[in-house]
Design an enzyme around this catalytic site. Structure first.
Site, mmCIF file in Angstrom:
data_model
loop_
_atom_site.group_PDB
_atom_site.id
_atom_site.type_symbol
_atom_site.label_atom_id
_atom_site.label_comp_id
_atom_site.label_asym_id
_atom_site.label_seq_id
_atom_site.Cartn_x
_atom_site.Cartn_y
_atom_site.Cartn_z
ATOM 1 N N ASP A 74 -2.744 5.096 -2.773
ATOM 2 C CA ASP A 74 -3.597 3.923 -2.951
ATOM 3 C C ASP A 74 -4.666 3.867 -1.866
ATOM 4 O O ASP A 74 -5.845 3.611 -2.119
ATOM 5 C CB ASP A 74 -2.765 2.634 -2.880
ATOM 6 C CG ASP A 74 -1.858 2.488 -4.083
ATOM 7 O OD1 ASP A 74 -2.254 2.937 -5.167
ATOM 8 O OD2 ASP A 74 -0.760 1.944 -3.927
ATOM 9 N N GLN A 75 -4.254 4.090 -0.633
ATOM 10 C CA GLN A 75 -5.180 4.007 0.496
ATOM 11 C C GLN A 75 -6.244 5.084 0.405
ATOM 12 O O GLN A 75 -7.400 4.859 0.694
ATOM 13 C CB GLN A 75 -4.388 4.153 1.799
ATOM 14 C CG GLN A 75 -5.246 3.887 3.035
ATOM 15 C CD GLN A 75 -4.387 3.650 4.267
ATOM 16 O OE1 GLN A 75 -3.222 3.334 4.163
ATOM 17 N NE2 GLN A 75 -4.981 3.808 5.423
ATOM 18 N N VAL B 135 0.848 -1.189 0.000
ATOM 19 C CA VAL B 135 0.000 0.000 0.000
ATOM 20 C C VAL B 135 0.887 1.243 0.000
ATOM 21 O O VAL B 135 1.955 1.260 0.603
ATOM 22 C CB VAL B 135 -0.953 0.015 1.228
ATOM 23 C CG1 VAL B 135 -0.196 0.235 2.525
ATOM 24 C CG2 VAL B 135 -2.022 1.091 1.071
ATOM 25 N N SER B 136 0.428 2.227 -0.761
ATOM 26 C CA SER B 136 1.057 3.550 -0.707
ATOM 27 C C SER B 136 -0.005 4.520 -0.228
ATOM 28 O O SER B 136 -1.199 4.199 -0.200
ATOM 29 C CB SER B 136 1.578 3.967 -2.087
ATOM 30 O OG SER B 136 0.502 4.115 -2.989
ATOM 31 N N THR B 137 0.396 5.718 0.142
ATOM 32 C CA THR B 137 -0.550 6.700 0.681
ATOM 33 C C THR B 137 -1.668 6.994 -0.307
ATOM 34 O O THR B 137 -2.845 7.047 0.051
ATOM 35 C CB THR B 137 0.186 8.007 1.020
ATOM 36 O OG1 THR B 137 1.246 7.697 1.915
ATOM 37 C CG2 THR B 137 -0.748 8.996 1.699
#
Length: 509
Positions: A13-14, A9-11
């Site tokens: 994506d979340q 997960v990346s910022t």
């Protein structure tokens, strides 16, 4: 059955898709349990972009696959594995070669030609979406910059940031320090090393609260923000890995100027650039012949510059200041114009002048003999003539500026062409303004008188505490107090170890 669960997960994506760590872990465990898995090994890349294959947890997973430790590999979605289609195919191939089975929660993957085609198409679409996001972000930044707003807060020293208007506001306390730095560079002709030393001596806090360093001073003196303009889209940053990136300078035509409150005027900023270049030209690492007075010595007999010439054994040469007429190829065939002045041993003259300046700093009452009229009618007339020509040129360029603005209003030329031409014209006008100011300063210098008090103050500033000066600092100190040194050798001896005698006339700034 052992299941490897990969979660990434990346910022963004979340925020955009709800791909939280908790969601992926829960879904992956459930999927693995349904398939009969009895043990789970979790590999979590938190905050890592799927654009690059070099990720800590993914690397551990690939190492485990090479050792054939897993029966199945469960991933929430193909774009959690990688955004790049080539990377997806590489990792998929490694999974298949290990004997494990690849499974996704959000889609069904079949190890058949049709399944692999669908998988490849998903990867291509994912890469396309990534590029669209990047393009949309860049377009948004450009639009904001064209509105005259700052794209982000660069935390520029000398300013506070107005979030509402996306603009800088001058911080007067910090701005006073910036103006002092420009004054030290232009008026006192200090280099970046001496400026940082002076600020630290005065106890002035640096931008980050530590001591001032050379690079910080150079960044301030060359930052266009302080003359009222910041260029957005000047650089292009490209990530080459999770912690690595390359920064390229875009073509100047792509830069977007944003006006910000100026801390110094255009003339001051451009004068600082000229002084920095002058300091660079005279710096130790850039001088082929590194002597204290190089560039300051003039021949007292003919008035021309004297330059360094070497003599003797190439392994241990003796260096002299020689009249330019004896060295330059321009005078090779002009025997009548060659000066007959004798050469001056460079090391001896350098130390004589250095010691003399120290003596004057310690005994200011000896300075009176140097406070003399330095008027020069020929040089004065030449400068006045140049100023008249500059004025005429400025009028012609201003007329061109008015013509372009009229053409734009009449829609003869478009806004982009007009802006480009006006920017070039404004640069020429600024250059003329800077040159005019410099010539006026020289004119005032030629028609004024140097007072003993001014000379004493300058000497006291640069020659009171020179014990720990580096060679470069010694040269800068010389140039901060001296305009030129007129010298002539007057002894008649020519023996190798004879003691030379000179007449030395110091001209102070």
């Amino acid at each position: 059955m052992i299941a490897a669960l990969y979660i990434r997960v990346s910022t963004t994506d979340q925020a955009e898709k709800g791909y939280s760590l908790e969601t992926q872990l829960s879904e992956n465990r459930q999927k693995a349990s349904e398939l009969g898995a009895t043990a789970f090994v979790e590999f979590i890349d938190d905050g890592y972009s799927g654009e690059y294959i070099d990720r800590p947890a993914l690397t551990q997973l690939r190492d485990g696959l090479e050792r054939r430790e897993f029966d199945i590999v469960v991933i929430y979605d193909p774009d959690r594995l990688a955004r790049n289609l080539a990377h997806q195919l590489i990792i998929t191939d490694e999974i298949e070669k290990s004997g494990a089975k690849l499974l996704f929660v959000s889609v069904t993957f079949e190890a058949s030609p049709e399944g692999k085609l669908f998988y490849s198409m998903r990867g291509a679409i994912s890469a396309y979406e990534k590029e669209k996001i990047k393009e949309r972000t860049t377009r948004g930044k450009k639009g904001k910059a064209r509105q005259g707003k700052l794209v982000n807060n660069g935390r520029c020293f000398g300013y506070d940031y107005d979030k509402v208007n996306s603009m800088y506001i001058i911080n007067e306390d910090q701005a006073a320090i910036i103006r002092q730095i420009f004054d030290l560079c232009i008026k006192d002709k200090m280099g970046t090393a001496l400026i940082s030393k002076e600020l630290n001596r005065e106890g002035i806090p640096a931008p980050r609260g530590n001591r001032w360093i050379v690079s910080s001073i150079h960044r301030i003196l060359t930052n266009t923000a302080y003359r009222g303009v910041i260029y957005s889209m000047k650089h292009k940053s490209t990530k080459t890995g999770f912690n690595t990136r390359t920064i390229e300078t875009r073509p100047e035509s792509e830069w977007i100027p944003i006006k910000v409150p100026a801390i110094v005027d255009e003339i001051t900023w451009h004068s600082a650039q000229k002084q920095l270049q002058s300091n660079k030209d005279l710096a130790k690492r850039n001088l082929k012949n590194d002597y204290l007075l190089n560039g300051l010595v003039c021949c007292a007999r003919c008035g021309r510059k004297m330059t360094i010439k070497h003599s003797g054994n190439s392994n241990n040469p003796v260096s002299y200041y020689a009249c330019l007429t004896q060295v330059s190829t321009s005078y090779m065939y002009l025997e009548n114009d060659k000066c007959t002045a004798r050469r001056i041993p460079a090391v001896i003259l350098d130390e004589l002048v250095w010691d003399k300046l120290h003596e004057l700093a310690e005994n200011p009452e000896l300075i009176d003999q140097y406070a003399q009229d330095i008027g020069n009618p020929i040089a004065t007339a030449k400068i006045k003539n140049t100023l008249v020509k500059l004025k005429d040129t400025e009028k012609k360029i201003s007329t061109q500026k008015e013509t372009i603005m009229r053409w734009f209003r009449q829609q003869i030329i478009n806004g982009s062409d007009a802006e480009k031409q006006l920017d070039e014209i404004n640069k020429q006008l600024i250059d003329i303004e800077v040159t005019t100011k410099r010539l006026n300063d020289e004119l005032n210098f030629l028609t004024s008188q140097t007072s003993p008090a001014d000379i004493a103050m300058n000497l006291n500033k640069y020659f009171k505490d020179t014990q720990y000066y580096s060679e470069e600092e010694r040269k800068i100190a010389m140039r901060a107090v001296l305009d030129k040194v007129n010298v002539e050798r007057i002894d008649t001896t020519y023996a190798k170890n004879s003691k030379p005698e000179f007449t030395i006339d110091l001209k102070f700034l």
